[in-house]
Enzyme design. Structure first.
Site, mmCIF file in Angstrom:
data_model
loop_
_atom_site.group_PDB
_atom_site.id
_atom_site.type_symbol
_atom_site.label_atom_id
_atom_site.label_comp_id
_atom_site.label_asym_id
_atom_site.label_seq_id
_atom_site.Cartn_x
_atom_site.Cartn_y
_atom_site.Cartn_z
ATOM 1 N N SER A 54 -17.023 63.886 -73.580
ATOM 2 C CA SER A 54 -17.174 62.561 -73.675
ATOM 3 C C SER A 54 -17.403 61.816 -75.241
ATOM 4 C CB SER A 54 -18.106 61.993 -72.719
ATOM 5 O OG SER A 54 -19.215 62.705 -72.921
ATOM 6 N N THR A 185 -21.041 58.795 -73.262
ATOM 7 C CA THR A 185 -21.685 58.228 -74.625
ATOM 8 C C THR A 185 -22.867 58.906 -74.869
ATOM 9 O OG1 THR A 185 -20.613 56.143 -74.066
ATOM 10 C CG2 THR A 185 -22.215 56.445 -75.876
ATOM 11 N N THR A 203 -18.612 57.899 -78.819
ATOM 12 C CA THR A 203 -17.921 58.097 -77.566
ATOM 13 C C THR A 203 -16.563 58.434 -77.680
ATOM 14 O OG1 THR A 203 -17.912 57.406 -75.224
ATOM 15 C CG2 THR A 203 -17.558 55.801 -76.946
ATOM 16 N N ARG A 213 -7.713 50.594 -75.584
ATOM 17 C CA ARG A 213 -9.499 50.093 -74.906
ATOM 18 C C ARG A 213 -10.449 50.269 -76.097
ATOM 19 N NH1 ARG A 213 -14.122 52.521 -73.158
ATOM 20 N NH2 ARG A 213 -15.100 51.446 -71.229
ATOM 21 N N THR A 236 -25.291 53.707 -72.179
ATOM 22 C CA THR A 236 -24.121 54.821 -71.860
ATOM 23 C C THR A 236 -23.760 54.273 -70.379
ATOM 24 O OG1 THR A 236 -23.745 56.954 -71.592
ATOM 25 C CG2 THR A 236 -25.910 56.488 -70.544
ATOM 26 N N GLY A 237 -22.483 54.773 -70.123
ATOM 27 C CA GLY A 237 -22.125 54.379 -68.787
ATOM 28 C C GLY A 237 -20.653 53.538 -68.905
#
Ligand code: GLY
Length: 326
Positions: A54, A185, A203, A213, A236-237
Site C-alpha cells: 500500500s 497509508t 501511499t 484518483r 489512514t483508510g
C-alpha cells in the site's frame, strides 16, 4: 491518551508494518536529529519495502495496472510539501520534501512531479512488482470487481491472454482494503529531542483505483497536518471519507481549541460517521499528537493498529478507541 516524558523522542506510525521504518529512524532522533528528517527516514524505509502493498515499491496499482504514489510532509503551515500521482520514483515523501525546500510551491502532480524528481537527482525505478501485478490480474479476472458500477463505461476491455503472458496465471488473494488484515497509508508523527514535531504521509492509494484518483494522503490538512502551535495529526483508510471532512486539519484545530488528542479524533471520526453513508469496507483511523507529545489513536472500525516507537524500541498496539466496535 498517552503522556510523553519531556525531551524523550517519539515516533507514532499507522499500522503494524511500521517498526521496520520507525526503528531505523529512532537512532537519528536519539543523536539529536530533527523530527522531519526522522519522519521522512521512517517513511522511506517503508516505501522501499516491496512486501508492503500500500506504500511505495510493491504498492497495488490502479485499475489499469499502473502504480502511482502520493505523499506529503509537514512541519508548519509555511513548511510543507506534497507530490501526487508519481509513477517513476519510489520515494514520494522525500520528493515532497524537496518540493518544499527548493520551490515556492507546495504540491507537484503527475508526470511533471516525476520530471522534477529526476532533475533533482532522484533515481527512477519500476514500481510494479510481480506480486502486485498478480494481485491486479486476480482483481481484473474477477467479474464481480470489474463489473462494479463505478468501473463500467470506462474500464478498457481486458485482454486476458496478454496479461497472462506477462506474469503467468493469476495467483494469491488480496485481502482487500477493508478493516481486517488490511495495510494502508503510512502516516508518521514525530517529536524530536528539541521539542519540535513533524509528520510524513505516503501511499500508493486505494488498490485498483480509477487512474488519476488522488486520495487524502498528499493533501495538506487531509492525510496530514502539523502546526507547532497546536499539534499534529495523520490519517489512514478510505481517503474520500478523510478528504470530505479535512480530517487531519480538523483534529489539529480541535486540539488548538482545547480538545485532547483522543477527543479531537473522536469528534472528527464522528463527523465522518454522521455525514457519510458508510459501507462495510470503509475504515478511517487517525493519530494525533500535541506539541508536547501527548498522543492518541482511534479508528472507526476494529482492525487498526498503531506503532509507537521510543528509545526502548517499537510496540504495535490497539488504538485507544474504536467508534463502531461491531
Ligand atoms: N488513505 C489513502 C488513500 O485513500 O489514498
Amino acid at each position: 491518551m498517552t503522556k510523553q516524558q519531556t525531551n524523550n523522542p517519539l515516533i507514532l506510525s499507522t499500522w503494524s508494518f511500521a517498526p521496520v521504518g520507525a526503528d531505523a529512524a529512532m537512532p537519528l532522533l536519539l543523536a539529536g536529529g530533527e523530527a522531519l528528517d526522522a519522519a521522512i527516514g521512517a517513511v522511506t524505509v517503508i516505501e522501499d519495502d516491496p512486501t508492503i502493498h500500500s506504500v511505495g515499491v510493491g504498492g497495488l496499482p490502479d485499475a489499469e495496472g499502473r502504480v502511482s504514489l502520493d505523499a506529503c510532509v509537514m512541519e508548519n503551515p509555511d513548511r510543507c510539501g506534497a507530490v501526487c500521482n508519481v509513477q517513476r520514483h519510489p520515494n514520494p515523501a522525500a520528493i515532497a520534501r524537496r518540493v518544499m525546500d527548493t520551490t515556492i510551491h507546495i504540491t507537484l502532480a503527475g508526470d511533471e512531479a516525476d520530471d522534477f524528481a529526476t532533475r533533482e537527482g532522484f533515481v527512477e525505478r519500476a514500481l510494479l512488482t510481480p506480486d502486485a501485478q498478480r494481485e491486479w490480474q486476480t482483481w481484473r479476472h474477477d467479474p464481480s470487481n470489474i463489473n462494479r458500477e463505478k468501473y463500467q463505461g470506462w474500464l478498457p476491455p481486458m485482454n486476458v491472454e496478454e496479461m497472462d503472458s506477462k506474469v503467468g496465471a493469476p495467483g494469491g488473494v488480496f485481502a482487500g482494503d477493508g478493516p481486517d488484515g488490511s495495510h494502508d497509508t503510512v502516516g508518521v508523527l514525530v517529536l524530536d529531542t528539541h521539542g519540535k514535531i513533524a509528520g510524513a504521509c505516503s501511499t500508493s492509494g486505494m488498490a485498483f483505483k480509477v487512474p488519476g484518483r488522488v486520495g487524502d494522503s498528499p493533501i495538506i490538512g487531509q492525510g496530514l497536518y502539523v502546526d507547532q502551535t497546536a499539534g499534529a495529526a495523520c490519517a489512514t483508510g478510505t481517503g474520500e471519507l478523510i478528504s470530505g471532512v479535512c480530517g487531519s486539519f480538523l483534529v489539529v484545530e480541535l486540539m488548538r481549541r482545547g480538545a485532547s488528542p483522543l477527543e479531537a479524533i473522536r469528534e472528527t471520526l464522528q463527523r465522518i460517521i454522521d455525514r457519510f453513508t458508510l459501507v462495510q469496507d470503509h475504515q478511517v483511523a487517525m493519530l494525533a499528537m500535541t506539541p508536547t507529545g501527548d498522543w492518541a489513536s482511534c479508528a472507526i472500525r476494529p482492525g487498526f493498529h498503531h506503532t509507537v516507537t521510543t528509545s526502548e524500541g517499537s510496540k504495535v498496539e490497539d488504538p485507544h478507541g474504536v467508534m463502531l466496535p461491531e
